[in-house]
Design an enzyme around this catalytic site. Structure first.
Site, PDB file in Angstrom:
ATOM      1  N   SER A   1       0.816  -1.203   0.000  1.00 15.25           N
ATOM      2  CA  SER A   1       0.000   0.000   0.000  1.00 15.25           C
ATOM      3  C   SER A   1       0.858   1.265   0.000  1.00 15.25           C
ATOM      4  O   SER A   1       2.024   1.248   0.401  1.00 15.25           O
ATOM      5  CB  SER A   1      -0.909   0.021   1.235  1.00 15.25           C
TER       6      SER A   1
ATOM      7  N   GLY B   1       1.752   2.034   3.682  1.00 16.19           N
ATOM      8  CA  GLY B   1       2.832   1.202   4.186  1.00 16.19           C
ATOM      9  C   GLY B   1       4.165   1.550   3.553  1.00 16.19           C
ATOM     10  O   GLY B   1       5.202   1.613   4.230  1.00 16.19           O
ATOM     11  N   GLY B   2       4.158   1.791   2.249  1.00 15.39           N
ATOM     12  CA  GLY B   2       5.391   2.157   1.560  1.00 15.39           C
ATOM     13  C   GLY B   2       5.932   3.492   2.017  1.00 15.39           C
ATOM     14  O   GLY B   2       7.150   3.668   2.162  1.00 15.39           O
TER      15      GLY B   2
ATOM     16  N   GLU C   1       6.930  -0.459  -4.691  1.00 12.10           N
ATOM     17  CA  GLU C   1       5.793  -0.360  -5.611  1.00 12.10           C
ATOM     18  C   GLU C   1       4.554  -0.174  -4.764  1.00 12.10           C
ATOM     19  O   GLU C   1       4.174  -1.054  -3.994  1.00 12.10           O
ATOM     20  CB  GLU C   1       5.668  -1.622  -6.468  1.00 12.10           C
TER      21      GLU C   1
ATOM     22  N   CYS D   1      -2.553  -4.685  -8.640  1.00 13.78           N
ATOM     23  CA  CYS D   1      -2.059  -3.312  -8.563  1.00 13.78           C
ATOM     24  C   CYS D   1      -2.272  -2.556  -9.872  1.00 13.78           C
ATOM     25  O   CYS D   1      -2.177  -1.337  -9.903  1.00 13.78           O
ATOM     26  CB  CYS D   1      -0.577  -3.298  -8.190  1.00 13.78           C
TER      27      CYS D   1
END
Length: 514
Positions: A221, A224-225, A244, A281
């Site tokens: 996500s 999170g990234g 990503e 994605c």
């Protein structure tokens, strides 16, 4: 494998051990660093053999791996078998790629007293692996983007060691896969500790912070990234972060295409945004179409989705996030429900609707990712609006043009290339082949770098160039020696030379690249 790395993996059975302790995490990273150093002299052929051993191990345990994945992820057998096949293919493709040696980008400039800007010393440059790479697995592709997915495979191909942080959504599968990988590497006589797996949030944070970790790969996500990116930036020694983070993957339909292929386009759209329950994605989350018949769109989409078979989403946590995202967008000003879905255990698809006027007032409508079987249709009144609407988008993994040959979409296509990593013509983005020219990335927030996480070029993320000046021939790395013992492509004094083909192509420096 060292005792510390073995404790970090915790793989006596298919069932994972508890969260990795700080001590076990530290031991796993130290073992990986030692394995990296031990593996430095390995030839491309030996390293390729390690990848092929992993591929063979995954094939041999395919039935057990898929059975575990079906139980744990709610995904179907056929889907998982295909994904495992892709994972095995990718490993073997990477093995072929590194045998060719193009990833080294070996470049030799001999000393030249008559060089145009003054005498030139002997300079030789090639790409070396970064070191230990921490990899965070994804939930939505439990094989292709998880334990031995693209990040782990490309890091190993580059010559790095990998410590993988298992995703909590499929911990049993992660444990079983990691056991297969470590046993395969052991059988191929790879350095002990070259690959290991850890579990738990605390271990993930410690992995990012560990001074011996030299890069991090992540698929997940945006939230999170971004948290990982901020944590990495706060390290005393910041390191590369190849994240990503997803995207909306907008599709733009030009008027002539809409007039001639409307039913076909809506059918393709319905199939694409619901594929895998909308948990790709590259799912098309936006469809821009000419205004004038919202009710007709509703009717045709309902027909296209008549045979849709709902399934459970990957996890309860993801299901809750999906419901929140759809409700947030649905309840925004200027948005209405075009096709009513639900948030049942096996949710039916939802299609929302708005107009170009509304998104110009609130561009945030175009930036709400709904990770599940939902999408937003945006009606525009004039084709001249499209480049401006594209400017409202954030960075995308993909964008798509549905157009005819004589549609005037040059300005729009140029804008889409500015904001996305892959631009499609009359196709759908939910298909990402593993190949040489593939690019799976895009401007932030799609990814955190300008690199790809899919295809052979993914290997180059985990490499960096080093130049050697005036070194004795006997002390040069093998790819930079005039004798070229590894028989890799070399650019010698401006001319690319391939061992099997002789010298080719002076001056451009691109012909030997994949």
């Amino acid at each position: 494998m060292t005792a510390g790395a073995d404790a970090a993996v915790g793989l006596a059975t298919d069932h994972p051990a508890g969260p990795t302790t700080p001590g076990a995490l530290d031991a796993a990273v130290e073992a990986a660093a030692a394995a990296f150093d031990q593996g430095r002299p390995a030839t491309p052929d030996i390293r390729a053999g390690w990848l092929e051993a992993i591929a063979a191990g995954l094939e041999q345990d395919a039935r057990g791996l898929v059975k575990t994945a079906v139980r744990e992820t709610h995904l179907g057998t056929a889907r998982l078998e295909g994904e495992l096949k892709r994972t095995v293919f990718q490993l073997r493709l990477f093995a072929e790629e590194i045998r060719r040696g193009e990833h080294f980008d070996a470049t030799i400039d001999h000393d030249d007293p008559a060089w145009g800007m003054g005498p030139r010393p002997d300079l030789r440059r090639y790409n070396v692996p970064l070191g230990v790479v921490g990899v965070f697995g994804a939930s939505n592709f439990p094989f292709a983007f998880s334990v031995m997915g693209g990040d782990s495979a490309s890091a190993l191909a580059a010559g790095c060691a990998v410590v993988h942080k298992a995703h909590d959504a499929h911990r049993e599968l992660a444990a079983r896969t990691a056991r297969v990988v470590t046993e395969a590497l052991e059988g191929a006589r790879a350095p002990s500790g070259l690959f290991s797996m850890v579990t738990g949030r605390q271990a993930g944070e410690a992995l990012v912070d560990h001074p011996l970790v030299k890069a991090v790969g992540f698929t997940g996500s945006t939230a999170g990234g971004r948290a990982l990116l901020n944590r990495i930036a706060a390290r005393p020694e910041p390191i590369p972060f190849f994240g990503e983070l997803g995207g909306i993957n907008a599709v733009f339909v030009a008027p002539k295409a809409w007039a001639t292929r409307r039913a076909e386009i809506l059918s393709g759209y319905a199939g694409s945004f619901t594929l895998g329950m909308g948990q790709f994605c590259t799912k098309p989350g936006l469809l821009f179409v000419p205004a004038g018949d919202a009710e007709g769109i509703r009717s045709q989409l309902a027909e296209a989705l008549a045979g849709f078979a709902p399934a459970r989403l990957l996890s309860d946590r993801l299901h809750a996030g999906y419901a929140d995202a759809v409700a947030t967008l649905r309840d925004s000003g200027g948005v209405r429900v075009l096709l009513e879905g639900d948030f049942a255990e096996e949710p039916a698809p939802t299609v929302l609707h708005t107009t170009s006027e509304e998104v110009r007032k609130d561009p945030g409508l175009l930036r709400q990712e709904m990770f599940g079987p939902a999408s937003l249709v945006v009606e525009y009144r004039d084709q001249a609006e499209l480049p401006g609407l594209a400017r409202l988008l954030e960075g995308q993994l993909t964008t798509t043009l549905q157009a005819e040959e004589d549609d005037d979409v040059s300005e729009l296509a140029a804008r889409l290339a500015d904001i996305s990593g892959r631009v499609l013509w009359n196709g759908w983005p939910t298909g990402v082949t593993v190949s040489y020219a593939q690019h799976h990335g895009g401007p932030y927030p799609a990814t955190t770098s300008n690199t790809t996480s899919v295809g052979t070029a993914a290997i180059r993320r985990f490499l960096r160039p080093v130049a050697y000046q005036s070194f004795p021939a006997s002390r040069l790395p093998a790819p930079l020696q005039d004798s070229n013992p590894w028989r890799v492509p070399q650019r010698v004094d401006g001319v690319w030379q391939h061992p099997a083909e002789g010298a080719v192509s002076r001056d451009t420096g691109n012909e030997g690249q994949s």
